[in-house]
Design a protein around this motif. Sequence first.
Motif, PDB file in Angstrom:
ATOM      1  N   LEU A   1       0.819  -1.212   0.000  1.00  0.00           N
ATOM      2  CA  LEU A   1       0.000   0.000   0.000  1.00  0.00           C
ATOM      3  C   LEU A   1       0.858   1.269   0.000  1.00  0.00           C
ATOM      4  O   LEU A   1       0.421   2.317  -0.497  1.00  0.00           O
TER       5      LEU A   1
ATOM      6  N   GLY B   1      -0.929   2.543  -2.955  1.00  0.00           N
ATOM      7  CA  GLY B   1      -2.149   3.030  -2.333  1.00  0.00           C
ATOM      8  C   GLY B   1      -2.349   4.532  -2.449  1.00  0.00           C
ATOM      9  O   GLY B   1      -1.388   5.304  -2.450  1.00  0.00           O
TER      10      GLY B   1
ATOM     11  N   GLN C   1      -6.947   5.333   0.666  1.00  0.00           N
ATOM     12  CA  GLN C   1      -6.754   3.914   0.993  1.00  0.00           C
ATOM     13  C   GLN C   1      -5.822   3.742   2.188  1.00  0.00           C
ATOM     14  O   GLN C   1      -6.057   2.902   3.066  1.00  0.00           O
TER      15      GLN C   1
END
Length: 324
Positions: free
Chosen positions: A275, A279, A283
Amino acid sequence: MKIKSLVLRNYRNYETLDIELSPGLNIFIGDNAQGKSNVLESIFVLALTKSYMNVKEQNLIKDGCNYSLVKSTVDFGNMENTFEVAFTNCTKKIKINKNEVKKFNEYISRIKVLIFSPYNVNFVKDGPNVRRKSVNIVISQLYDDYVKLLQSYNVLLKKRNQFLKSVRYIDDVNRFYFNNLNDRFCNLAVEIILKRNEFVFSINKYLSGIYKEIMGFDNLTFNYANNVYENDFNILLNKFKKKLDSIFDREKMYGMTLIGPHRDDFSFLLDGKDLSIYGSQGQIRAAILALKLSEVFLFKEKHGDYPILLLDDIFSELDVEKRN
C-alpha cells in the motif's frame, strides 16, 4: 475502562483545564489551533508517559512554565484509580493513587489507549523505525512482559554492536564471549519475533472485514517482514542463530548487528500489493483506521475490556459515503 475526569496544568497551550467526561462517546469541537489534539495527546501521555509524536517531553510544558501535569481518574468497572504524569525540564514522575511508580514497565499497561491521528499516516510512508515504534507501543499494552523483553534486547544489542566494532579489523577473533552474548541475544530476539507474529496473526482476523466496511472491498492484510519465518520457538531459534552465524564476517565488517527485531518491518498489502507504493491517500488512511479498530477488538479479546480509543481528524481524505 473509562476516563471519568481529566486535569491539565501547564500542558501545551493549556495553563489549566478540568474536564468531566461522559462514560460513552466524547466529542471535542472547536476551531483550528484551539488545542483539541492536545487534549487527546494528553490522554495518550497519561497512559504511556510520552507523546505519540516525535517530540521531547520538555515540549509538552507550556511556554514560560517549569512543569506540566496530566492527571485523571479512570474507572475500571470494579474500581477507580487516579493516575498522573508530571514533567519538569529534567525529570518525569508517574503516580498511581498518589504513590510514585519507579518502573516504567509497571505503569504503562494499566491504562490501555489507542490513537488515530494525522500523524499516523507516517506509519505507511515513513521508515521502518516509525512502524516498529508504533507496533511496539501497542504490543507493550497487550503483553505485560514485552517492554522488559525490548529493554533487555536493546541492552544486549548495544553490547553485541560494541563487540563487533571492537573486532572490526581483527582476523582471528576469540568468540567465547561473543557466543555467550549471542545465545542470550538470540533467545530474546526470538521471543520478540513470536510476540509480533502473534499480534499480526490476531490483527488479520479483524482487519480485512473492517476495511471492507469502510472502503467496500476487502483483501487487506497486515504483514510482518522479518528475516526468519517460523512460529516454533526452537526451530526459529536454530534458524536465527544459523542466519546470524552466516553473516558474522559481514557484521564484523560493518561493526553492527544486521538482522533482528530492531531491523524488521511491517506493511499493508492490498490484494498482495504494498500500500505504501500503490495506495492512494484515502486507501492508506482507511487502512490505518482499520488497523486501529482491529486493535480495539484485539484488546477486548485479550483483556476482556475495550481500550480508550482516541480519534483525531478521522474524516480527512475520505468521501462522504466512507465518512458515514
